[in-house]
Design an enzyme around this catalytic site. Structure first.
Site, PDB file in Angstrom:
ATOM      1  N   CYS A   1       0.868  -1.178   0.114  1.00 19.37           N
ATOM      2  CA  CYS A   1       0.119  -0.020  -0.070  1.00 19.37           C
ATOM      3  C   CYS A   1       0.995   1.053   0.034  1.00 19.37           C
ATOM      4  CB  CYS A   1      -0.734  -0.025   1.193  1.00 19.37           C
ATOM      5  SG  CYS A   1      -1.893  -1.428   1.505  1.00 19.37           S
TER       6      CYS A   1
ATOM      7  N   ARG B   1       1.417   1.686  -6.423  1.00 20.08           N
ATOM      8  CA  ARG B   1       1.550   0.486  -5.530  1.00 20.08           C
ATOM      9  C   ARG B   1       0.244  -0.166  -5.081  1.00 20.08           C
ATOM     10  NH1 ARG B   1       6.809   1.296  -3.089  1.00 20.08           N
ATOM     11  NH2 ARG B   1       6.236  -0.301  -1.520  1.00 20.08           N
TER      12      ARG B   1
ATOM     13  N   TRP C   1      -3.783  -1.803  -1.501  1.00 18.16           N
ATOM     14  CA  TRP C   1      -3.979  -2.919  -2.269  1.00 18.16           C
ATOM     15  C   TRP C   1      -4.479  -4.037  -1.264  1.00 18.16           C
ATOM     16  CZ3 TRP C   1      -3.020  -3.677  -7.183  1.00 18.16           C
ATOM     17  CH2 TRP C   1      -2.509  -5.071  -7.617  1.00 18.16           C
TER      18      TRP C   1
ATOM     19  N   ASN D   1       0.618   0.308   6.527  1.00 15.19           N
ATOM     20  CA  ASN D   1       1.259  -0.272   5.443  1.00 15.19           C
ATOM     21  C   ASN D   1       1.878  -1.598   6.003  1.00 15.19           C
ATOM     22  OD1 ASN D   1       2.051  -1.349   2.838  1.00 15.19           O
ATOM     23  ND2 ASN D   1       3.693   0.505   2.678  1.00 15.19           N
ATOM     24  N   GLY D   2       1.700  -2.928   5.541  1.00 15.71           N
ATOM     25  CA  GLY D   2       2.138  -4.157   5.982  1.00 15.71           C
ATOM     26  C   GLY D   2       0.953  -5.237   6.518  1.00 15.71           C
TER      27      GLY D   2
ATOM     28  N   GLU E   1      10.453 -20.533 -18.559  1.00 13.72           N
ATOM     29  CA  GLU E   1      10.329 -19.155 -18.312  1.00 13.72           C
ATOM     30  C   GLU E   1      11.583 -18.445 -18.624  1.00 13.72           C
ATOM     31  OE1 GLU E   1       7.908 -17.533 -17.571  1.00 13.72           O
ATOM     32  OE2 GLU E   1       8.686 -15.667 -16.396  1.00 13.72           O
TER      33      GLU E   1
ATOM     34  N   LYS F   1      11.540 -15.154 -20.680  1.00 17.08           N
ATOM     35  CA  LYS F   1      12.390 -13.639 -20.472  1.00 17.08           C
ATOM     36  C   LYS F   1      13.134 -13.197 -21.346  1.00 17.08           C
ATOM     37  CE  LYS F   1      10.194 -12.736 -17.974  1.00 17.08           C
ATOM     38  NZ  LYS F   1       8.885 -13.524 -17.513  1.00 17.08           N
TER      39      LYS F   1
ATOM     40  N   GLU G   1      11.272 -11.912 -24.697  1.00 18.19           N
ATOM     41  CA  GLU G   1      10.405 -10.815 -24.523  1.00 18.19           C
ATOM     42  C   GLU G   1      11.080  -9.389 -24.415  1.00 18.19           C
ATOM     43  OE1 GLU G   1       7.002 -11.060 -21.395  1.00 18.19           O
ATOM     44  OE2 GLU G   1       8.586 -12.002 -20.636  1.00 18.19           O
TER      45      GLU G   1
ATOM     46  N   HIS H   1      16.247 -35.726 -29.317  1.00 17.35           N
ATOM     47  CA  HIS H   1      15.139 -36.148 -30.123  1.00 17.35           C
ATOM     48  C   HIS H   1      14.966 -35.029 -31.339  1.00 17.35           C
ATOM     49  CE1 HIS H   1      14.304 -39.566 -27.682  1.00 17.35           C
ATOM     50  NE2 HIS H   1      14.419 -38.800 -26.560  1.00 17.35           N
TER      51      HIS H   1
ATOM     52  N   LYS I   1       1.304  -5.170 -20.565  1.00 14.55           N
ATOM     53  CA  LYS I   1       1.053  -5.860 -19.234  1.00 14.55           C
ATOM     54  C   LYS I   1      -0.062  -6.550 -19.080  1.00 14.55           C
ATOM     55  CE  LYS I   1       3.063  -6.717 -15.397  1.00 14.55           C
ATOM     56  NZ  LYS I   1       3.897  -7.884 -15.431  1.00 14.55           N
TER      57      LYS I   1
HETATM   58  O1  M6R Z   1      -1.779 -11.440 -16.227  1.00  9.83           O
HETATM   59  P1  M6R Z   1      -1.423 -12.855 -16.607  1.00  9.83           P
HETATM   60  O2  M6R Z   1      -0.388 -13.338 -15.648  1.00  9.83           O
HETATM   61  O3  M6R Z   1      -2.468 -13.813 -16.804  1.00  9.83           O
HETATM   62  O4  M6R Z   1      -0.516 -12.637 -17.831  1.00  9.83           O
HETATM   63  C1  M6R Z   1      -0.244 -13.966 -18.704  1.00  9.83           C
HETATM   64  C2  M6R Z   1       0.975 -13.531 -19.734  1.00  9.83           C
HETATM   65  O5  M6R Z   1       0.438 -12.427 -20.500  1.00  9.83           O
HETATM   66  C3  M6R Z   1       1.926 -12.821 -18.899  1.00  9.83           C
HETATM   67  O6  M6R Z   1       2.677 -13.703 -18.032  1.00  9.83           O
HETATM   68  C4  M6R Z   1       3.095 -12.591 -19.961  1.00  9.83           C
HETATM   69  O7  M6R Z   1       3.426 -13.859 -20.829  1.00  9.83           O
HETATM   70  C5  M6R Z   1       4.342 -11.841 -19.408  1.00  9.83           C
HETATM   71  N1  M6R Z   1       4.644 -10.629 -20.290  1.00  9.83           N
HETATM   72  C6  M6R Z   1       5.538 -12.692 -19.092  1.00  9.83           C
HETATM   73  O8  M6R Z   1       6.688 -11.979 -18.601  1.00  9.83           O
END
Ligand code: M6R
Length: 604
Positions: free
Chosen positions: A2, A27, A75, A99-100, A480, A484, A487, A503, A599
């Site tokens: 928060c 936040r 939050w 906050n906490g 993952e 990363k 992306e 394979h 996002k």
């Molecule tokens: O908000 P979500 O976790 O549902 O989003 C899913 C994906 O769009 C999200 O994880 C995306 O792959 C990110 N950009 C990964 O870094």
């Protein structure tokens, strides 16, 4: 998770508080509120949703004359985002913002007879303060003593601001585990949970240390340490811009969010490990027991967390688990287990494919659970039950701390379920508990490790592709890591199960193929070693992330040795996050806002 602000002085306070809260809105923004103590009476305003709603509630009201004021943007962690749960929380003469997390709030509440209006942990603070002050008059020293007695009873993490009609012109404050700073200027005294609201108002600020507490007026400050000893205030020059202040000295939000992971993991555990068991506040202890199977459904990074969850749920809870990519699942005419639990995992709670998959499962009569980072999101509202991820707002498009939070929460879920089924004996539970707590330390970024990755990254800016490989839990981590990297660096990367390389993909191996090998010592060490040896024999360039010596590696990123696979997992997670980020930064990319991505993906 928060944001809090405070002001003491003669200036108009509503505009100061609202401007300060706007700087902190990133936040948390599911509700907000302010309390204005003018001469000797408090006026409060609260609203659900974004700050504009609070500004509309305040309307044309303006403070006049001397004021001590506090504000909060929330939050939600305990209780839904409602007006009653929004801060400040008041009783008869005082108001508090916090906050906490107060871990022992339920025990404390049971000792109090005063009526509670909210479901929050925070409200207990103001009740305790008034109880301790009751019968001791209204001298500032009595209030300070009551505030200290209140702090002595709280377990958990906090930044607290409190005002009382009995002590006009004063704000009582405390910090333990949640940031809090104070600055002075000609206009008065300003407090906030980060630098951003103080910029442009004060040139310098004191950043309180954990355990410090005290009281401020418009032009004085008393600071004490946890033992009650007087502390000499120490002020530091504030950063130049608000954007820089929000990043708190980090180059990118992504970097800041990687560094925040220890706090995230600690927040996730707070209040959930009780009497030798994992408890979730969201549902009763035996809610999960009747389900016969579990389906985990998600997209992107959240899908990778789901895959990690599948290994943990199988191992610890002996549950049959299916993992589904939401965009595939929803059009497949899937056959669902009517006695199964359907779980969606999402940072945003708004991803269109995952949301539609949830609706489909619900329409077929399945019990549903959402693991989301955003309270009041569409998935949380749609699912029968929900668990908040407690990662705080994630600004970087490339998900980091939300992934850590998803994995940790799934691990807790697996343990909770395993315990409900009587599968974890004392020894096993003790081992898991030690590892859960150990995770917090393991994700702390060590400066030497970050520096090593930064230096190494310059060798990996070219080539014709990356293969992240791993086995078992480390396979989803390989997926993952590759996601990363692609992306934010725009380089081609794939995640692969190490045993599958022979394979087909091994045909790609040459010196321009970079293999990032997640070589866990705890899990199938001999197997992954021979998989990497095969790639090395075909001349692939090998970066080994491992606690062991491995002479065929072209580069080693050494992690610490651990006895529990999840500790190796979390340490390697930080390495792949930092490696991707350092490569992308060297390539000149904006890692917070990579091209073509958003996002929250609210369209198909
Ligand atoms: O908000 P979500 O976790 O549902 O989003 C899913 C994906 O769009 C999200 O994880 C995306 O792959 C990110 N950009 C990964 O870094």
């Amino acid at each position: 998770m928060c944001g809090i602000v405070g002001y003491i002085g003669n200036q108009e306070a509503t505009s100061i508080l609202l401007a300060g809260l706007r700087e902190l809105e990133y936040r948390g923004y599911d509700s907000a509120g302010i309390a204005l103590l003018e001469t000797s009476s408090v006026k409060t305003f609260k609203a659900v949703g974004k700050l504009d709603n609070l500004a509309a509630k305040v309307g044309s009201y303006r403070s006049s004359g001397a004021v001590a004021a506090i504000g909060h943007t929330r939050w939600a962690t305990h209780g839904k985002p409602t007006e009653a749960n929004a801060h400040p929380h008041g009783l008869t003469h005082s108001q508090v913002v916090h906050n906490g997390i107060i871990e022992n709030y339920q025990n404390l509440k049971s000792t109090l007879s005063t009526p509670f209006l909210s479901q929050t942990d925070s409200e207990v603070i103001v009740h305790l303060f008034e109880k301790h002050l009751d019968g001791h008059g209204n001298a500032p020293d009595a209030a300070l003593a009551a505030f200290r007695a209140t702090l002595d009873e709280l377990h958990g993490a906090y930044a607290i601001l409190l005002v009382s009609e009995l002590t006009p012109g004063r704000v009582f404050y405390a910090r333990k585990g949640s940031p809090l700073q104070i600055g002075f200027a000609a206009g008065g005294c300003y407090l906030a949970s980060s630098d951003a609201p103080l910029l442009g108002l004060c040139d310098k600020a004191m950043h309180f240390e954990d355990g410090q507490w005290g009281v401020a007026t418009a032009d004085t400050l008393q600071v004490f340490d946890a033992n009650g000893a007087v502390v000499e205030p120490l002020f530091a020059v504030l950063p130049a811009s608000s954007a820089a202040a929000q990043k708190e000295g980090f180059r990118y939000f992504m970097e800041k969010e990687i560094y925040e992971q220890p706090q995230v993991l600690a927040d996730i555990l707070t209040g959930r490990l009780r009497d030798g068991a994992v408890e979730f506040e969201a549902f009763p202890a035996d809610w999960l027991r009747p389900f016969r199977s579990i389906t985990l459904c998600a997209c992107g990074t959240s899908y990778h967390a789901a895959l990690v969850g599948s290994y943990l749920l199988e191992r610890l809870a002996r549950m049959p688990v299916k993992v589904e990519i939401a965009s595939e699942f929803r059009y497949r005419v899937p056959v669902l287990d009517p006695e199964g639990l359907f779980v969606v995992i999402s940072q945003s709670g708004e991803t269109a494919d995952t949301l539609e998959a949830l609706k489909l499962a619900k329409a077929q009569g399945l019990a549903t659970l959402a693991l989301c980072n955003v309270d009041n999101s569409s998935m949380i509202r749609e699912a029968a039950q929900s668990i908040l991820l407690r990662a705080g707002i994630e600004k970087g498009v490339a998900s980091t701390k939300a992934f850590a939070a998803q994995v940790m929460t799934l691990w807790l879920l697996a343990l909770h379920w395993g315990q409900a089924k009587g599968l974890l004996d004392g020894e096993r539970w003790a081992r898991e508990l030690a590892a859960l707590r150990g995770g917090i330390d393991v994700v702390k970024v060590q400066p030497a490790l970050h520096e090593r990755i930064h230096r190494l990254s310059k060798r990996y800016l070219h080539g014709h592709g990356f293969f992240f490989i791993g086995r078992d839990l480390f396979y989803p981590l390989a997926l993952e890591g590759a996601l990363k990297l692609k992306e934010i660096s725009y380089l081609h990367a794939e995640g692969y199960p190490a045993g599958e390389m022979k394979h087909g993909p091994i045909a790609l191996a040459d010196a321009g193929l970079f293999t990032i090998a997640l070589m866990a010592r705890t899990t199938l060490w001999d197997k992954i070693k021979s998989n990497v040896e095969e790639l090395s024999a075909r001349d692939s360039t090998i970066v080994a992330i491992t606690p062991e010596d491995f002479e065929l590696a072209d580069d080693i990123i050494r992690i610490r040795a651990h006895v529990h696979p999840m500790l190796e997992f979390f340490e390697m997670m930080v390495v792949v996050q930092l490696l991707s980020m350092e490569i992308a930064i060297r390539l000149g990319n904006d890692v917070d806002m990579p091209r073509n991505l958003a996002k929250s993906v609210t369209v198909e």
